[in-house]
Design a protein around this motif. Structure first.
Motif, PDB file in Angstrom:
ATOM      1  N   PRO A   1     -14.312  -1.714  -6.917  1.00  0.00           N
ATOM      2  CA  PRO A   1     -13.320  -1.098  -6.030  1.00  0.00           C
ATOM      3  C   PRO A   1     -14.009  -0.148  -5.062  1.00  0.00           C
ATOM      4  CG  PRO A   1     -13.307  -0.036  -8.158  1.00  0.00           C
ATOM      5  CD  PRO A   1     -14.243  -1.211  -8.274  1.00  0.00           C
ATOM      6  N   SER A   2     -13.349   0.138  -3.954  1.00  0.00           N
ATOM      7  CA  SER A   2     -13.909   1.045  -2.964  1.00  0.00           C
ATOM      8  C   SER A   2     -13.043   2.290  -2.868  1.00  0.00           C
ATOM      9  CB  SER A   2     -13.994   0.359  -1.592  1.00  0.00           C
ATOM     10  OG  SER A   2     -12.703  -0.065  -1.170  1.00  0.00           O
ATOM     11  N   LEU A   3     -13.667   3.401  -2.470  1.00  0.00           N
ATOM     12  CA  LEU A   3     -12.943   4.645  -2.289  1.00  0.00           C
ATOM     13  C   LEU A   3     -12.375   4.707  -0.876  1.00  0.00           C
ATOM     14  CD1 LEU A   3     -15.353   7.182  -4.021  1.00  0.00           C
ATOM     15  CD2 LEU A   3     -13.087   6.525  -4.806  1.00  0.00           C
ATOM     16  N   SER A   4     -11.162   5.205  -0.766  1.00  0.00           N
ATOM     17  CA  SER A   4     -10.515   5.329   0.533  1.00  0.00           C
ATOM     18  C   SER A   4      -9.891   6.703   0.680  1.00  0.00           C
ATOM     19  CB  SER A   4      -9.424   4.263   0.706  1.00  0.00           C
ATOM     20  OG  SER A   4      -9.972   2.984   0.795  1.00  0.00           O
ATOM     21  N   LEU A   5      -9.808   7.163   1.916  1.00  0.00           N
ATOM     22  CA  LEU A   5      -9.067   8.372   2.229  1.00  0.00           C
ATOM     23  C   LEU A   5      -7.589   8.025   2.378  1.00  0.00           C
ATOM     24  CD1 LEU A   5     -11.276  10.134   4.923  1.00  0.00           C
ATOM     25  CD2 LEU A   5     -10.555  11.123   2.748  1.00  0.00           C
TER      26      LEU A   5
END
Length: 219
Positions: free
Chosen positions: A152-156
């Motif tokens: 998974p990727s981190l998002s704002l």
């Protein structure tokens, strides 16, 4: 985890949770916070507070409200000046930290601000960047996006004064308007006062209630 906080006897495959660590900030594990008393002037408006580390590891505490941000040494409470934003900018709600940058919401009248470099000294030597045109924010959070459970990727996540949220999956280009998804209305009659992200799920808080959705707006 097995045995509760600070347990030393747990079975193989169990989860060991140490009371000396702070895991409240998604994606990060820190030593337990140090309690420090901060002197705040009676004239200060405090809508948000956060801690930034200079490149030499010295911690500085920031708090803001209205058009002013105050900076002080965390360990001694020694003041290091203030920064005043122009226009009608107002430090509004909880900032978010991602990849070394603090994203600071400035309300519904001016674009958000990004604290990109913390200087070990006066606030005037810090580096601040303004967000893209018309990208206003009343709260920030950091959450996971993407359907993959292995990468998974981190998002704002950005909340707005008109009750919407928007995600930026490319934090390195968060200062570009095109990096932000179209605002998705959650409760359009009131501002977003707070955001809490847990994995893919985002809790959106405001004066009309609390709503939960995910990164593809399955509320």
């Amino acid at each position: 985890g097995y045995g509760g906080m600070g347990a030393t006897d747990f079975p193989i495959g169990g989860m060991h949770d140490r009371s000396t660590m702070d895991a409240r900030n998604l994606g990060f594990l820190y030593p337990r916070p140090l309690r420090t008393d901060i002197s705040v002037a009676t004239s200060d408006v405090v809508e948000a507070i956060w801690v930034g580390l200079a490149s030499n590891g010295v911690p500085h505490v920031y708090w803001g409200g209205g058009v002013t941000v105050v900076k002080a040494l965390l360990t001694t409470d020694a003041g290091e000046n203030t920064k005043t934003f122009g226009g009608t900018s107002t430090v509004y709600g909880r900032p978010a930290f991602l990849n070394g940058h603090w994203y600071v919401p400035m309300g519904g009248a001016d674009v958000f601000q990004v604290l990109t470099t913390v200087f070990d000294g006066v606030i005037g030597s810090d580096t601040w960047d303004a967000g893209p045109a018309a990208k206003y924010a009343t709260a920030f959070a950091v959450g996971f996006t993407g359907q993959s459970t292995t990468s998974p990727s981190l998002s704002l996540v950005r909340g707005t004064a008109v009750g919407a949220i928007s995600l930026c999956n490319d934090e390195s280009n968060a200062l570009l308007a095109g990096s932000w998804a179209t605002d998705y209305p959650i409760h359009p009659t009131a501002p977003v006062n707070g955001l809490v992200a847990l994995g893919r799920f985002i809790s959106v808080m405001g004066p009309v209630g609390c709503y939960t959705t995910d990164e593809v707006a399955n509320g």
